[in-house]
Scaffold this active site. Structure first.
Site, PDB file in Angstrom:
ATOM      1  N   SER A 254       0.844  -1.186   0.000  1.00 53.28           N
ATOM      2  CA  SER A 254       0.000   0.000   0.000  1.00 53.28           C
ATOM      3  C   SER A 254       0.888   1.247   0.000  1.00 53.28           C
ATOM      4  CB  SER A 254      -0.955  -0.052   1.195  1.00 53.28           C
ATOM      5  OG  SER A 254      -2.011   0.854   1.045  1.00 53.28           O
TER       6      SER A 254
ATOM      7  N   ASP B 174      -9.884  -3.971  -5.025  1.00 53.50           N
ATOM      8  CA  ASP B 174      -9.233  -3.123  -4.028  1.00 53.50           C
ATOM      9  C   ASP B 174      -9.756  -1.689  -4.100  1.00 53.50           C
ATOM     10  OD1 ASP B 174      -7.533  -1.790  -2.319  1.00 53.50           O
ATOM     11  OD2 ASP B 174      -5.709  -2.709  -3.098  1.00 53.50           O
TER      12      ASP B 174
ATOM     13  N   HIS C  45      -7.674  -5.456  -1.306  1.00 50.75           N
ATOM     14  CA  HIS C  45      -6.441  -4.917  -0.747  1.00 50.75           C
ATOM     15  C   HIS C  45      -5.685  -5.920   0.108  1.00 50.75           C
ATOM     16  CE1 HIS C  45      -3.997  -1.366  -0.008  1.00 50.75           C
ATOM     17  NE2 HIS C  45      -4.010  -1.599   1.290  1.00 50.75           N
TER      18      HIS C  45
END
Length: 698
Positions: A550, A636, A671
């Site tokens: 991320s 995501d 994610h």
């Protein structure tokens, strides 16, 4: 030098479809903007709706990844078996007492998901309230969201996401019959009970922003639920919680560096919410209730590292706030919890946490501390849901010590070990060494670095290293235990966490010093950690595999552009790498709230130039890059799939080396990758197999 992990022939080449956009007199060229589907929001919920040309490219990359990693399949199976062997399959949490019952989560052997169970408070037969495995059986992806039992313990509210897009559906289960009510509520965020019949919840909008609070009465039609609060500032996200005293529901709204709190008395849940203190630029605060006062954790009055204040319940506005734990520079107060007779808080100093407590009426500055001995460790607070208690539960762990759960009696300071995480395949902490060093960064800042290695690993520079970092949003990386990491460490790797700026390991200033135009400090700190490891003999240049996910993917993406010579490989998990284009697009779910971190490049030429200067996608250059493994998820909502896809496409036609570059896209999750405690091991095994091969150890 021959590549340890060379590229395969016939790598996918994404078609170039040039587009341009102009900002602040600068024209941005983008050959791969087409990888962002026009219907991306629909595809996030239903990945099969992804346009055929985009789907074909992602699937071609997946096929290339499969060919490239085919030689590691046996290794990955071995790694999964090792990691699974460190998980106690028939495990359970320590029951937490709440009213007439004690609640816990329990796993059965072979099960991916837990059972939510309860027993009578003082012992007796167990009731299974929710078998998550049964609920998950019909879905490829299943993640349990919130669970909250009603005050009379007759109803369990529970939610789940079945796509990976983080859209949770809320259900209500009768705890006696085990049956769910007919009513369901889609797209729910946080949840909180006011009384046995009244329930508050947050809904997310079409842009995945949690911005509305509703009140629901059991048995009523959710279409008739009352809108209690609506946030109109698109930068702000909303959540609800029930205070431990039970007297109030709190509605939190805010962004990364600014909050506002509203309260509703639970004995009058139809009451309109009342604000504690209106939002003020740069001011954060959170509250808890105790007797006739609120305790307030805040950075008000330039308390950079936060302090604790009180305010009377009858008049809680800022004018009536009084210091009870004054600000102390370098001592970051990170959490506070209240019982009827106690105040408990967590602090962090020099990248180490501590738990403090004081009896009601005792000045907090005279409070006590729970002490520990190891050089680096992590703590977690698990306060009782009950307000009238002397029992504090906390977790302790270190890189060499599996998690331990303690019950601490605040009245007599006795400490009872309730559980040590069992490692069925065996674990001797004496076989491993944890070290904490500091790395001098480019501007003299001293970066804490936590190191784990096997006692037999030679510190002569020959060991490969996996260097992990994050460095954003004030998130601090704990020095905790991970059974998975031992599969690398047992194979001679040195595993390292760099506590770089952007986190709050060394206080709020550590975070503030990596925002806006100072973001580059994060990247320099990470490079400094690598150089310190080389200087200390822990590893050598060309032996370091870096990993981040991320915003940590932004970190590794920037660092591989800056110092590829240090690296043996890069693992970029769902990486935030198309930073400039994302922060220029205010229609994306997270963008407006991000401007407080990176600056607003739409309005500010300075912010535009700063971001453009480090955004990994915009700084790909014709140079040699190490082997790279990049992941993405179609569902995501945090880092949209096209960011890593565009980055890989651009890297492949720009870089000058013959090293492997792989994009692995999960076509049915988001994610956080695969769901299920064992399925998730496959993601770790993939990363570690790549690291071993990139470092010449596989």
């Amino acid at each position: 030098m021959t590549s340890r992990f060379p590229a395969l022939p016939d790598a996918p080449m994404a078609e170039k479809r040039p587009t341009t956009a102009a900002f602040h007199g600068v024209t941005l060229h983008d050959d791969y903007a087409w990888l962002r589907a026009d219907n991306w929001q629909e595809a996030m919920r239903e990945p099969d709706l992804l346009p055929n040309d985009i789907k074909a490219y992602l699937e071609a990359e997946n096929a290339y990844y499969a060919r490239a990693m085919a030689g590691t399949e046996d290794l990955q199976e071995t790694l999964v078996a090792e990691m699974r062997g460190r998980i106690k399959e028939d495990d359970s949490s320590v029951p937490m007492k709440d009213g007439p019952f004690a609640y816990a989560r329990r796993y059965t052997e072979g099960a991916e998901h837990p059972l939510i169970v309860r027993t009578p408070r003082d012992g007796g037969d167990e009731d299974i309230l929710l078998d998550v495995n049964r609920e998950a059986a019909a879905h490829d992806y299943f993640v349990l969201g919130g669970t909250a039992v009603s005050l009379d313990h007759d109803v369990l509210a529970w939610s789940a996401d079945t796509s990976g897009a983080e859209y949770y559906t809320l259900r209500f289960r009768d705890t006696e019959t085990g049956q769910d009510a007919d009513q369901t509520i889609p797209d729910v965020g946080s949840i909180a009970w006011a009384d046995a019949q009244t329930f508050f919840y947050v809904r997310v909008d079409e842009n995945h922003r949690p911005n509305k609070v509703f009140r629901h009465r059991l048995g009523s039609d959710p279409a008739e639920d009352v809108l209690v609060y609506e946030e109109t500032d698109q930068r702000y996200y909303v959540s609800v919680t029930r205070m431990r005293s039970g007297a109030f529901i709190a509605i939190y709204t805010g962004m990364n560096d600014e909050t506002e709190v509203w309260v509703i008395p639970t004995d009058a849940p139809d009451t309109a919410p009342a604000v504690i203190e209106p939002r003020t630029t740069g001011m954060e605060y959170q509250i808890d209730h105790q007797g006739d006062q609120f305790l307030i954790l805040t950075n008000a009055d330039d308390a950079l590292d936060f302090k604790i204040m009180t305010a009377p319940v009858a008049a809680p506005s800022r004018a009536n706030w009084t210091d009870v734990l004054p600000h102390e520079a370098g001592r970051m107060v990170i959490d506070v919890a209240t019982y009827a007779d106690w105040t408990i808080w967590m602090e962090r100093q020099d990248a180490l946490p501590r738990i403090c407590y004081a009896r009601t009426g005792t000045p907090l500055a005279e409070g006590q501390e729970i002490t520990f001995d190891e050089e680096a460790f992590a703590l977690g607070l698990q306060p009782s849901p009950e307000y009238e208690t002397d029992l504090l539960r906390f977790t302790y762990t270190s890189p060499t010590t599996p998690a331990q759960i303690f019950d601490f009696d605040l009245s007599d300071e006795s400490r009872t070990l309730r559980k040590t995480t069992e490692i069925p395949s065996g674990h001797d902490p004496a076989d491993y060494v944890t070290r904490r060093i500091t790395a001098p960064s480019h501007d003299g800042a001293e970066v804490p670095v936590t190191i784990l290695y096997h006692k037999d690993t030679a510190l002569d520079g020959s060991a490969p290293c996996l260097l992990y970092g994050y460095g954003s949003y004030g998130a601090s990386m704990p020095a905790s235990f991970s059974g998975n990491r031992l599969s690398l460490v047992d194979r001679g790797f040195v595993y390292v966490i760099a506590h770089i700026r952007g986190g709050e390991e060394k206080g709020r200033a550590w975070y503030e010093d990596a925002k806006f135009g100072k973001k580059v400090n994060t990247f320099h700190d990470f490079i400094a950690a690598g150089e310190a490891l080389i200087k200390g003999g822990y590893t050598s240049a060309g032996q370091i595999v870096i990993q981040g996910g991320s915003a940590g993917g932004l970190l590794v993406g920037a660092v591989v552009n800056m110092r590829p010579d240090l690296l043996a490989g890069v693992i970029a998990d769902v990486p935030f790498v198309d930073v400039l284009n994302t922060i220029l697009d205010e229609t994306l779910p997270l963008t407006p709230g991000e401007w407080s971190q990176w600056g607003n490049p739409i309005e500010s030429k300075e912010a535009f130039d700063d971001i453009r200067g480090y955004s990994p996608y915009d700084n790909v250059t014709a140079q040699d890059y190490p082997p790279m493994l990049v992941t993405a998820g179609v569902s995501d909502p945090r880092v949209t799939y096209w960011e890593p896809a565009k980055w890989v496409a651009k890297l492949r036609v720009t870089k000058t080396d013959d090293n492997i570059l792989m994009l692995k896209t999960n076509m049915s999750s988001g994610h956080f990758g695969k769901s299920g405690r064992f399925a998730m091991l496959e993601d770790s095994a993939r990363s570690y197999a790549f690291a071993l091969k990139a470092a010449g150890r596989a």
